[in-house]
Design a protein around this motif. Structure first.
Motif, mmCIF file in Angstrom:
data_model
loop_
_atom_site.group_PDB
_atom_site.id
_atom_site.type_symbol
_atom_site.label_atom_id
_atom_site.label_comp_id
_atom_site.label_asym_id
_atom_site.label_seq_id
_atom_site.Cartn_x
_atom_site.Cartn_y
_atom_site.Cartn_z
ATOM 1 N N ARG A 126 0.827 -1.208 0.000
ATOM 2 C CA ARG A 126 0.000 0.000 0.000
ATOM 3 C C ARG A 126 0.865 1.264 0.000
ATOM 4 O O ARG A 126 0.558 2.226 -0.699
ATOM 5 C CB ARG A 126 -0.942 -0.005 1.198
ATOM 6 N N GLU A 127 1.953 1.280 0.784
ATOM 7 C CA GLU A 127 2.824 2.453 0.788
ATOM 8 C C GLU A 127 3.408 2.686 -0.603
ATOM 9 O O GLU A 127 3.455 3.822 -1.067
ATOM 10 C CB GLU A 127 3.961 2.269 1.807
ATOM 11 N N TRP A 128 3.819 1.614 -1.267
ATOM 12 C CA TRP A 128 4.362 1.738 -2.621
ATOM 13 C C TRP A 128 3.295 2.273 -3.572
ATOM 14 O O TRP A 128 3.564 3.143 -4.396
ATOM 15 C CB TRP A 128 4.902 0.397 -3.102
ATOM 16 N N LEU A 133 0.991 6.527 -6.985
ATOM 17 C CA LEU A 133 -0.103 7.422 -7.355
ATOM 18 C C LEU A 133 0.260 8.888 -7.077
ATOM 19 O O LEU A 133 -0.081 9.780 -7.854
ATOM 20 C CB LEU A 133 -1.384 7.029 -6.623
ATOM 21 N N TYR A 134 0.954 9.127 -5.981
ATOM 22 C CA TYR A 134 1.403 10.469 -5.653
ATOM 23 C C TYR A 134 2.346 10.979 -6.744
ATOM 24 O O TYR A 134 2.237 12.115 -7.202
ATOM 25 C CB TYR A 134 2.093 10.451 -4.285
ATOM 26 N N ALA A 135 3.253 10.103 -7.190
ATOM 27 C CA ALA A 135 4.195 10.468 -8.258
ATOM 28 C C ALA A 135 3.471 10.747 -9.570
ATOM 29 O O ALA A 135 3.941 11.538 -10.382
ATOM 30 C CB ALA A 135 5.223 9.357 -8.454
ATOM 31 N N SER A 136 2.321 10.113 -9.769
ATOM 32 C CA SER A 136 1.566 10.332 -11.004
ATOM 33 C C SER A 136 0.822 11.661 -10.999
ATOM 34 O O SER A 136 0.205 12.036 -11.993
ATOM 35 C CB SER A 136 0.585 9.177 -11.241
ATOM 36 N N GLY A 137 0.858 12.362 -9.854
ATOM 37 C CA GLY A 137 0.241 13.674 -9.782
ATOM 38 C C GLY A 137 -1.038 13.731 -8.957
ATOM 39 O O GLY A 137 -1.616 14.809 -8.797
ATOM 40 N N LEU A 138 -1.472 12.596 -8.427
ATOM 41 C CA LEU A 138 -2.678 12.612 -7.599
ATOM 42 C C LEU A 138 -2.378 13.227 -6.231
ATOM 43 O O LEU A 138 -1.290 13.018 -5.677
ATOM 44 C CB LEU A 138 -3.223 11.202 -7.410
ATOM 45 N N LEU A 139 -3.327 13.953 -5.707
ATOM 46 C CA LEU A 139 -3.207 14.520 -4.369
ATOM 47 C C LEU A 139 -3.660 13.474 -3.346
ATOM 48 O O LEU A 139 -4.355 12.505 -3.681
ATOM 49 C CB LEU A 139 -4.053 15.780 -4.254
ATOM 50 N N ILE A 140 -3.304 13.695 -2.094
ATOM 51 C CA ILE A 140 -3.635 12.750 -1.023
ATOM 52 C C ILE A 140 -5.132 12.451 -0.990
ATOM 53 O O ILE A 140 -5.538 11.292 -0.900
ATOM 54 C CB ILE A 140 -3.154 13.285 0.351
ATOM 55 N N LYS A 145 -9.723 8.768 -2.014
ATOM 56 C CA LYS A 145 -10.975 8.414 -2.706
ATOM 57 C C LYS A 145 -10.814 7.116 -3.482
ATOM 58 O O LYS A 145 -11.690 6.261 -3.464
ATOM 59 C CB LYS A 145 -11.386 9.521 -3.680
ATOM 60 N N ARG A 146 -9.696 6.991 -4.191
ATOM 61 C CA ARG A 146 -9.446 5.801 -5.007
ATOM 62 C C ARG A 146 -9.461 4.529 -4.155
ATOM 63 O O ARG A 146 -9.946 3.496 -4.587
ATOM 64 C CB ARG A 146 -8.115 5.948 -5.727
ATOM 65 N N PHE A 147 -8.894 4.612 -2.940
ATOM 66 C CA PHE A 147 -8.817 3.439 -2.070
ATOM 67 C C PHE A 147 -9.984 3.327 -1.096
ATOM 68 O O PHE A 147 -10.068 2.359 -0.350
ATOM 69 C CB PHE A 147 -7.508 3.445 -1.273
ATOM 70 N N GLY A 148 -10.847 4.326 -1.093
ATOM 71 C CA GLY A 148 -11.965 4.301 -0.158
ATOM 72 C C GLY A 148 -11.499 4.455 1.288
ATOM 73 O O GLY A 148 -12.070 3.869 2.202
ATOM 74 N N ARG A 149 -10.481 5.241 1.481
ATOM 75 C CA ARG A 149 -9.911 5.491 2.805
ATOM 76 C C ARG A 149 -9.956 6.985 3.090
ATOM 77 O O ARG A 149 -10.201 7.797 2.209
ATOM 78 C CB ARG A 149 -8.446 5.027 2.866
ATOM 79 N N SER A 150 -9.641 7.344 4.338
ATOM 80 C CA SER A 150 -9.610 8.761 4.688
ATOM 81 C C SER A 150 -8.289 9.370 4.224
ATOM 82 O O SER A 150 -7.283 8.666 4.069
ATOM 83 C CB SER A 150 -9.763 8.943 6.198
ATOM 84 N N SER A 151 -8.308 10.669 4.028
ATOM 85 C CA SER A 151 -7.081 11.376 3.664
ATOM 86 C C SER A 151 -6.026 11.215 4.749
ATOM 87 O O SER A 151 -4.826 11.113 4.463
ATOM 88 C CB SER A 151 -7.360 12.860 3.430
ATOM 89 N N LYS A 152 -6.469 11.174 5.998
ATOM 90 C CA LYS A 152 -5.545 11.008 7.120
ATOM 91 C C LYS A 152 -4.824 9.658 7.028
ATOM 92 O O LYS A 152 -3.610 9.577 7.260
ATOM 93 C CB LYS A 152 -6.305 11.123 8.443
ATOM 94 N N THR A 153 -5.540 8.595 6.661
ATOM 95 C CA THR A 153 -4.932 7.268 6.522
ATOM 96 C C THR A 153 -3.877 7.269 5.427
ATOM 97 O O THR A 153 -2.766 6.756 5.614
ATOM 98 C CB THR A 153 -6.009 6.206 6.215
ATOM 99 N N ILE A 154 -4.207 7.870 4.286
ATOM 100 C CA ILE A 154 -3.263 7.902 3.164
ATOM 101 C C ILE A 154 -2.048 8.759 3.516
ATOM 102 O O ILE A 154 -0.905 8.384 3.210
ATOM 103 C CB ILE A 154 -3.950 8.410 1.873
ATOM 104 N N ALA A 155 -2.269 9.891 4.185
ATOM 105 C CA ALA A 155 -1.142 10.735 4.604
ATOM 106 C C ALA A 155 -0.239 9.981 5.578
ATOM 107 O O ALA A 155 0.990 10.095 5.510
ATOM 108 C CB ALA A 155 -1.660 12.025 5.231
ATOM 109 N N THR A 156 -0.840 9.195 6.458
ATOM 110 C CA THR A 156 -0.056 8.388 7.403
ATOM 111 C C THR A 156 0.757 7.332 6.657
ATOM 112 O O THR A 156 1.926 7.097 6.977
ATOM 113 C CB THR A 156 -0.986 7.719 8.438
ATOM 114 N N GLN A 157 0.170 6.703 5.647
ATOM 115 C CA GLN A 157 0.896 5.698 4.864
ATOM 116 C C GLN A 157 2.054 6.347 4.099
ATOM 117 O O GLN A 157 3.141 5.774 3.996
ATOM 118 C CB GLN A 157 -0.050 4.977 3.912
ATOM 119 N N LYS A 158 1.830 7.535 3.594
ATOM 120 C CA LYS A 158 2.887 8.264 2.895
ATOM 121 C C LYS A 158 4.024 8.590 3.859
ATOM 122 O O LYS A 158 5.199 8.348 3.561
ATOM 123 C CB LYS A 158 2.328 9.542 2.271
#
Length: 183
Positions: A126-128, A133-140, A145-158
């Motif tokens: 998931r971190e990879w 996706l971040y490198a492709s230009g998507l924002l957190i 949205k793509r993973f159906g998770r909160s922005s906080k979860t994705i920011a934590t994974q990043k």
């Protein structure tokens, strides 16, 4: 005997069937079980009592990552931008009991502050994917949205991925993503 592999699973199979003195591996090689790199495999290989000498060939010049590879017990690291002669020099130096760093690697490692920890981390699948996706230009929030998770979860994974790799700033992350070919 010479053997080639496209990923660490093939490399493990080759090592099981082919006796060798040296393994040349790119840390960007796809790992087992969805891992983003060969680092976990190289860690396990370096711990083996009877193992070939391990020489990493890479474009990554992040000093903490390179120092982390040395802490794992990697015998040599060659930057792909250094001359091809480094390959034979590495075999010679390592064959005589030394450790080899190509000029670009030695330069990068020399800039690591003593207070800065070495890191050769392994990203989760998931971190990879978040990095990709971040490198492709998507924002957190778009990745969330793509993973159906909160922005906080994705920011934590990043942040977790960055910590595993020893990356402290957004600039270091972008440079790492560039070096692994995602940007």
């Amino acid at each position: 005997m010479i053997s080639t592999a496209e990923d660490t699973l093939q490399l493990a199979e080759a090592l099981d069937t082919t006796s060798c003195d040296y393994v040349f591996c790119d840390i960007g090689m796809r790992g087992m079980d969805g891992e983003s790199s060969s680092i976990a495999f190289l860690r396990r290989l370096s711990w083996q009592e009877r193992r070939p000498k391990i020489i990493v060939v890479t474009m990554i010049s992040h000093s903490r990552m390179l120092a982390g590879l040395l802490q794992l017990g990697i015998d040599g690291i060659i930057d792909k931008r250094d001359p091809i002669e480094c390959l034979t020099e590495a075999v010679s130096v390592i064959g005589n009991g030394g450790r080899f760093l190509s000029p670009c690697v030695a330069e990068a490692v020399s800039h690591l502050p003593h207070s800065s920890p070495a890191r050769a981390g392994v990203l989760s699948r998931r971190e990879w994917e978040v990095f990709r996706l971040y490198a492709s230009g998507l924002l957190i929030h778009d990745i969330a949205k793509r993973f159906g998770r909160s922005s906080k979860t994705i920011a934590t994974q990043k942040r977790s991925g960055m910590r595993k790799l020893g990356l402290e700033t957004e600039t270091e992350l972008i440079e790492y993503l560039r070096q692994v070919g995602l940007v």
